[in-house]
Scaffold this motif. Structure first.
Motif, PDB file in Angstrom:
ATOM      1  N   PHE A   1      -6.467   6.969 -10.568  1.00  0.00           N
ATOM      2  CA  PHE A   1      -5.321   6.066 -10.698  1.00  0.00           C
ATOM      3  C   PHE A   1      -4.868   5.619  -9.317  1.00  0.00           C
ATOM      4  CE2 PHE A   1      -0.830   5.096 -10.939  1.00  0.00           C
ATOM      5  CZ  PHE A   1      -0.685   4.427 -12.142  1.00  0.00           C
ATOM      6  N   MET A   2      -4.745   6.596  -8.391  1.00  0.00           N
ATOM      7  CA  MET A   2      -4.311   6.280  -7.032  1.00  0.00           C
ATOM      8  C   MET A   2      -5.318   5.365  -6.338  1.00  0.00           C
ATOM      9  SD  MET A   2      -3.611   8.769  -3.772  1.00  0.00           S
ATOM     10  CE  MET A   2      -2.120   9.546  -4.302  1.00  0.00           C
ATOM     11  N   LEU A   3      -6.598   5.648  -6.507  1.00  0.00           N
ATOM     12  CA  LEU A   3      -7.642   4.808  -5.914  1.00  0.00           C
ATOM     13  C   LEU A   3      -7.507   3.362  -6.408  1.00  0.00           C
ATOM     14  CD1 LEU A   3     -10.398   4.450  -4.386  1.00  0.00           C
ATOM     15  CD2 LEU A   3     -11.483   5.018  -6.569  1.00  0.00           C
ATOM     16  N   SER A   4      -7.363   3.196  -7.692  1.00  0.00           N
ATOM     17  CA  SER A   4      -7.271   1.853  -8.274  1.00  0.00           C
ATOM     18  C   SER A   4      -6.044   1.100  -7.783  1.00  0.00           C
ATOM     19  CB  SER A   4      -7.204   1.943  -9.800  1.00  0.00           C
ATOM     20  OG  SER A   4      -8.322   2.588 -10.298  1.00  0.00           O
TER      21      SER A   4
ATOM     22  N   ILE B   1       0.828  -1.210   0.000  1.00  0.00           N
ATOM     23  CA  ILE B   1       0.000   0.000   0.000  1.00  0.00           C
ATOM     24  C   ILE B   1       0.864   1.262   0.000  1.00  0.00           C
ATOM     25  CG2 ILE B   1      -1.621   1.360   1.375  1.00  0.00           C
ATOM     26  CD1 ILE B   1      -3.087  -1.199   2.047  1.00  0.00           C
ATOM     27  N   GLU B   2       1.961   1.258   0.755  1.00  0.00           N
ATOM     28  CA  GLU B   2       2.802   2.461   0.842  1.00  0.00           C
ATOM     29  C   GLU B   2       3.402   2.825  -0.515  1.00  0.00           C
ATOM     30  OE1 GLU B   2       3.205   4.734   3.295  1.00  0.00           O
ATOM     31  OE2 GLU B   2       1.561   3.582   4.148  1.00  0.00           O
ATOM     32  N   THR B   3       3.933   1.836  -1.225  1.00  0.00           N
ATOM     33  CA  THR B   3       4.510   2.145  -2.541  1.00  0.00           C
ATOM     34  C   THR B   3       3.423   2.521  -3.536  1.00  0.00           C
ATOM     35  OG1 THR B   3       4.550  -0.215  -3.107  1.00  0.00           O
ATOM     36  CG2 THR B   3       6.591   0.748  -2.260  1.00  0.00           C
ATOM     37  N   ALA B   4       2.261   1.892  -3.403  1.00  0.00           N
ATOM     38  CA  ALA B   4       1.138   2.229  -4.290  1.00  0.00           C
ATOM     39  C   ALA B   4       0.698   3.664  -4.055  1.00  0.00           C
ATOM     40  CB  ALA B   4      -0.022   1.265  -4.065  1.00  0.00           C
ATOM     41  N   LYS B   5       0.653   4.072  -2.793  1.00  0.00           N
ATOM     42  CA  LYS B   5       0.265   5.445  -2.464  1.00  0.00           C
ATOM     43  C   LYS B   5       1.286   6.433  -3.021  1.00  0.00           C
ATOM     44  CE  LYS B   5       0.067   6.330   1.884  1.00  0.00           C
ATOM     45  NZ  LYS B   5      -0.179   6.662   3.293  1.00  0.00           N
ATOM     46  N   GLY B   6       2.566   6.110  -2.880  1.00  0.00           N
ATOM     47  CA  GLY B   6       3.616   6.982  -3.405  1.00  0.00           C
ATOM     48  C   GLY B   6       3.550   7.109  -4.918  1.00  0.00           C
ATOM     49  N   MET B   7       3.342   5.990  -5.593  1.00  0.00           N
ATOM     50  CA  MET B   7       3.224   6.024  -7.055  1.00  0.00           C
ATOM     51  C   MET B   7       1.982   6.785  -7.467  1.00  0.00           C
ATOM     52  SD  MET B   7       4.213   5.404 -10.091  1.00  0.00           S
ATOM     53  CE  MET B   7       5.379   4.100 -10.332  1.00  0.00           C
ATOM     54  N   GLY B   8       0.884   6.559  -6.771  1.00  0.00           N
ATOM     55  CA  GLY B   8      -0.354   7.275  -7.084  1.00  0.00           C
ATOM     56  C   GLY B   8      -0.202   8.781  -6.912  1.00  0.00           C
ATOM     57  N   ALA B   9       0.481   9.189  -5.842  1.00  0.00           N
ATOM     58  CA  ALA B   9       0.707  10.617  -5.616  1.00  0.00           C
ATOM     59  C   ALA B   9       1.609  11.203  -6.694  1.00  0.00           C
ATOM     60  CB  ALA B   9       1.315  10.842  -4.236  1.00  0.00           C
ATOM     61  N   ALA B  10       2.657  10.481  -7.056  1.00  0.00           N
ATOM     62  CA  ALA B  10       3.575  10.962  -8.097  1.00  0.00           C
ATOM     63  C   ALA B  10       2.851  11.083  -9.439  1.00  0.00           C
ATOM     64  CB  ALA B  10       4.774  10.030  -8.217  1.00  0.00           C
ATOM     65  N   VAL B  11       2.055  10.086  -9.783  1.00  0.00           N
ATOM     66  CA  VAL B  11       1.307  10.119 -11.048  1.00  0.00           C
ATOM     67  C   VAL B  11       0.288  11.253 -11.032  1.00  0.00           C
ATOM     68  CG1 VAL B  11      -0.402   8.857 -12.429  1.00  0.00           C
ATOM     69  CG2 VAL B  11       1.680   7.718 -11.697  1.00  0.00           C
ATOM     70  N   THR B  12      -0.405  11.443  -9.916  1.00  0.00           N
ATOM     71  CA  THR B  12      -1.394  12.521  -9.817  1.00  0.00           C
ATOM     72  C   THR B  12      -0.727  13.882  -9.996  1.00  0.00           C
ATOM     73  OG1 THR B  12      -2.764  11.197  -8.338  1.00  0.00           O
ATOM     74  CG2 THR B  12      -3.155  13.572  -8.339  1.00  0.00           C
ATOM     75  N   PHE B  13       0.400  14.072  -9.323  1.00  0.00           N
ATOM     76  CA  PHE B  13       1.128  15.339  -9.437  1.00  0.00           C
ATOM     77  C   PHE B  13       1.588  15.581 -10.878  1.00  0.00           C
ATOM     78  CE2 PHE B  13       5.196  17.648  -9.362  1.00  0.00           C
ATOM     79  CZ  PHE B  13       4.769  18.846  -8.825  1.00  0.00           C
ATOM     80  N   VAL B  14       2.232  14.579 -11.461  1.00  0.00           N
ATOM     81  CA  VAL B  14       2.737  14.724 -12.837  1.00  0.00           C
ATOM     82  C   VAL B  14       1.579  14.898 -13.813  1.00  0.00           C
ATOM     83  CG1 VAL B  14       3.956  13.549 -14.709  1.00  0.00           C
ATOM     84  CG2 VAL B  14       4.905  13.515 -12.410  1.00  0.00           C
ATOM     85  N   MET B  15       0.491  14.156 -13.617  1.00  0.00           N
ATOM     86  CA  MET B  15      -0.648  14.249 -14.527  1.00  0.00           C
ATOM     87  C   MET B  15      -1.277  15.639 -14.490  1.00  0.00           C
ATOM     88  SD  MET B  15      -3.922  11.671 -14.833  1.00  0.00           S
ATOM     89  CE  MET B  15      -2.946  10.199 -15.078  1.00  0.00           C
ATOM     90  N   GLY B  16      -1.474  16.187 -13.294  1.00  0.00           N
ATOM     91  CA  GLY B  16      -2.063  17.515 -13.176  1.00  0.00           C
ATOM     92  C   GLY B  16      -1.170  18.591 -13.771  1.00  0.00           C
ATOM     93  N   LEU B  17       0.097  18.560 -13.421  1.00  0.00           N
ATOM     94  CA  LEU B  17       1.031  19.564 -13.911  1.00  0.00           C
ATOM     95  C   LEU B  17       1.265  19.414 -15.415  1.00  0.00           C
ATOM     96  CD1 LEU B  17       2.452  21.887 -12.561  1.00  0.00           C
ATOM     97  CD2 LEU B  17       4.425  20.417 -12.178  1.00  0.00           C
ATOM     98  N   ALA B  18       1.400  18.180 -15.882  1.00  0.00           N
ATOM     99  CA  ALA B  18       1.613  17.947 -17.323  1.00  0.00           C
ATOM    100  C   ALA B  18       0.428  18.418 -18.138  1.00  0.00           C
ATOM    101  CB  ALA B  18       1.870  16.457 -17.582  1.00  0.00           C
TER     102      ALA B  18
END
Length: 191
Positions: free
Chosen positions: A143-146, A34-51
Motif C-alpha cells: 500500500f505504501m509503495l503504491s 510524498i511526505e503525506t503519502a509516506k505518513g499515510m502508508g506508515a499508518a496503514v501498515t501499522f494498523v494493518m499489521g496490528l489489526a
C-alpha cells in the motif's frame, strides 16, 4: 520459501490497491505529496499489521470457541476502529504536522477496505499467526509503495507546465493510477 512468496505476493502480485483495488479513497486523496503519502502508508501498515494479529486472536480464541464465527466482520471492524483511534491519538500528540496534513483521511483508515480486506483474506486463506503478520505487514508496505509511487508521479506532473487544463488534478491522477495498475499486472506470473 513460503514466507518469501507471501511477501512478494502481497507487495507486488496481489497489491491491495493496484491488483485488488482496495483502499482507493486514501490512495487518490493523500497522494499529492510524498511526505503525506509516506505518513499515510506508515499508518496503514501499522494498523494493518496490528489489526490482523488482534483479529486473528479474536477469531481463533473468542469467535470460534463460542461458535459465533459469523460475527467476524463486526468484530474485525471494531478492532480496526479501536486501533485507528489509538493511532490518531498518538499521531496528534507526537506528529501534529502530519496529523494536520492527513486531515480527514486519518479517521478514514477505519473504513479503509484494504485493512478489512487483508484481515478477511488472512482468515479465508487460513494463515497461521506468523503468516497473518507477514502477509498483513507486506500488504501494508505494498500500500505504501503504491501511494508513494503515485505521489512522486503527481508531484512531477504538478511541476509540469505543459499539462492540458482538462487533465490537471484528478483526471490525470486517475489515468496514472490506471497505468500503474496495468504495470503491476506484469508481476502476475512472478509467484
Amino acid at each position: 520459501m513460503k514466507i518469501f512468496v507471501l511477501i512478494i505476493s502481497a507487495l507486488l502480485v496481489n497489491n491491495m490497491i493496484l491488483s485488488r483495488f482496495l483502499g482507493i479513497c486514501p490512495f487518490l486523496g493523500v497522494s499529492k505529496k510524498i511526505e503525506t503519502a509516506k505518513g499515510m502508508g506508515a499508518a496503514v501498515t501499522f494498523v494493518m499489521g496490528l489489526a490482523a494479529v488482534i483479529s486473528y486472536m479474536v477469531y481463533q480464541f473468542i469467535l470460534v470457541p463460542l461458535g459465533i464465527e459469523y460475527l467476524y466482520t463486526i468484530a474485525f471492524i471494531l478492532v480496526i476502529a479501536s486501533l485507528v483511534q489509538f493511532v490518531e491519538t498518538v499521531m496528534k500528540k507526537t506528529m501534529p504536522e502530519l496529523y494536520k496534513a492527513l486531515g480527514i483521511y486519518l479517521p478514514l483508515i477505519t473504513t479503509n477496505c484494504a485493512i478489512l480486506g487483508a484481515v478477511i483474506i488472512n482468515m479465508n486463506e487460513k494463515f497461521n499467526l506468523l503468516e497473518t503478520l507477514i502477509f498483513s505487514v507486506a500488504s501494508g508496505l505494498g500500500f505504501m509503495l503504491s501511494i508513494m509511487l503515485l505521489a512522486g508521479l503527481r508531484e512531477r506532473m504538478e511541476a509540469c507546465d505543459k499539462m492540458p487544463e482538462a487533465l490537471q488534478g484528478t483526471p490525470i491522477a486517475l489515468i496514472t493510477a490506471g497505468l500503474m495498475a496495468i504495470a503491476f499486472l506484469g508481476f502476475t506470473g512472478l509467484v
